[in-house]
Scaffold this motif. Sequence first.
Motif, PDB file in Angstrom:
ATOM      1  N   HIS A 165     -77.786  58.830  43.610  1.00  9.64           N
ATOM      2  CA  HIS A 165     -76.410  59.667  43.484  1.00  9.64           C
ATOM      3  C   HIS A 165     -75.387  58.533  43.561  1.00  9.64           C
ATOM      4  O   HIS A 165     -75.448  57.452  44.148  1.00  9.64           O
ATOM      5  N   CYS A 201     -81.490  59.529  52.462  1.00 12.82           N
ATOM      6  CA  CYS A 201     -80.102  59.086  52.049  1.00 12.82           C
ATOM      7  C   CYS A 201     -79.156  60.229  52.671  1.00 12.82           C
ATOM      8  O   CYS A 201     -79.462  61.533  52.616  1.00 12.82           O
ATOM      9  N   CYS A 228     -77.176  54.110  47.394  1.00 16.00           N
ATOM     10  CA  CYS A 228     -78.473  55.018  46.708  1.00 16.00           C
ATOM     11  C   CYS A 228     -78.257  55.107  45.389  1.00 16.00           C
ATOM     12  O   CYS A 228     -77.487  55.207  44.551  1.00 16.00           O
TER      13      CYS A 228
END
Length: 563
Positions: free
Chosen positions: A40, A58, A37
């Motif tokens: 993050h 996500c 991702c």
Amino acid sequence: MDYKDYIAEVSSKIGILDVIGHYVKLHKQGRNYVGLCPFHHEKTPSFTVSPDKNMFYCFGCKATGDMLTFVRKIHNVSLAEAVEIVSKEFDVDLPPWHMSTAASKERQELLRTLKVVAEAFSAALQTPQAQQCQEYVRRRELSPDTIQRFSLGYCPRNIDDLIAWCSDHGVDEKSLARAGIVQRHDGRVSSPFAHRLMFPIWDSVGNVIAFGGRAIDGSMPKYTNSPESPLFSKRRTLYALPLAEPSIRKEGIAIIVEGYMDAIALHAAGFHHTVASLGTAFTEEQATLLKRSASRVLLNFDSDEAGQRAARLALSIADRTGLDVAIVRVAGAKDPDELLHEPGGSDLYQLALDQAIPAGDFLIAAAAAGKDMNSVTGRRSFVQEMMESVDAMQDSLLRTQVLTQIARRVGVREEEVLGMYHKGRTRIEQPVAVDPWRIPRKSLGHSRIPTGASLQSTRSILERNVAHGLIHNLDRLPELLPQLDELTFQDEVCQEIIGVVRREASGGTALLAALVAQLSPDAAALVGSWSLEDHKLSYQGLRDTIVRLQLLPLVMAHGDSAT
Ligand SMILES: [Zn+2]
């Protein structure tokens, strides 16, 4: 053509995989694609893209949406800018509604002005009036190739010349004033950039969004920048990013320096993966910009006190974004520009890069500096200071490494420091999230009429199931929605989802991505996760749930307990 049609048209020309795959390395997994991702910090991929649904989701940070949402998030820009980026990078026509808002018109106008001004500066550098600037450029050993690559220019001393050139090219004085290039007081025109070497500053896709001007005759200030504007925010900009990005992507590494001249000198010496932070501390927004192409960041700030503070701040940001960060120290406290002009300078610089100090070591050295590490008091205050840094770290591997190093530095056993760390941490239990789909059907209260708290939870589960079912049956909304007319939804998220579905469906069909784009983050996350499920909730199952919900009494008051 509205948003829905635009997305449909863009999707027919370029897929969501092309757009997201440009920024994230994706691997096929069943019908979907997964990758690390970009929003993050993670070590195992939970970022999922569904080409069927034209959506991403996500499972870690719950970020979700369509390709435009993705571009907005990754570039930190508005929808209008995201549309421009997609149109420019992937060669798709801008939608006609795009120019309709006053804000985007102003933006387009400003971009055009700055583009023309950059050309004016570039042309002025070749004129006899620029003689002093040309000499400066020669003294700094900037080659014609570098000048061209960085579109360096000269702002004439006589601002009327600049105004005349721009007006010949379709940009009037008013536009120049709006862009912060010229100002007029009592009939006299002036510019903060007059008689300076000019550096155009680009956004991440290569639009000129601001300028930096360097004094060439010793006048102060040495550097002048364009003011912050709707286009230009220092925090969100990295100098030379569009030039450096291909190399950053190739190497997976970005070098960050403070100033224009450092970045230019490094590019000229073959370190093409260099960007400059424009004299600000390295910010989280800048880290986000780099994260899409780099996994490692080498910070090379001036070795003075300010540079060290900036570097420390940068480390915590990089830790939060999951970038691997190291600090580059150049021998003799020289800036890169100075070093590279010495014989063998680029070898020395490469050596400095190879010897970059890892984040943890840097933090430890910074905390130990100025403390008497031979005294108990000194060691205690060292440990305290380090614990604060460690506590702020998200990367558990980095945290463990640093704890080990702390133990070594103060000469105690590792377990002792680990014990101190765990004791000092206050653990806050997260409330357990209940997934309504995991609750066995028979616990929903078929056999008795639920009351109070159990009624409340049954109702909210059924409401969620209806919303969930709708998302899986968007093609049958015309039949389904009338069945909901008599129903009142009490769950706020469901209210929101169903409201948006109704609004969208009034135009015939509802597009999943368009729904998600209109929802609040919580509701969007929920719908995003539903949309990527492999199984599909059946139409019949949904109708049954609607009937059950119709039979359920309303919960009259909150917190009303069963008697
Ligand atoms: Zn995420």
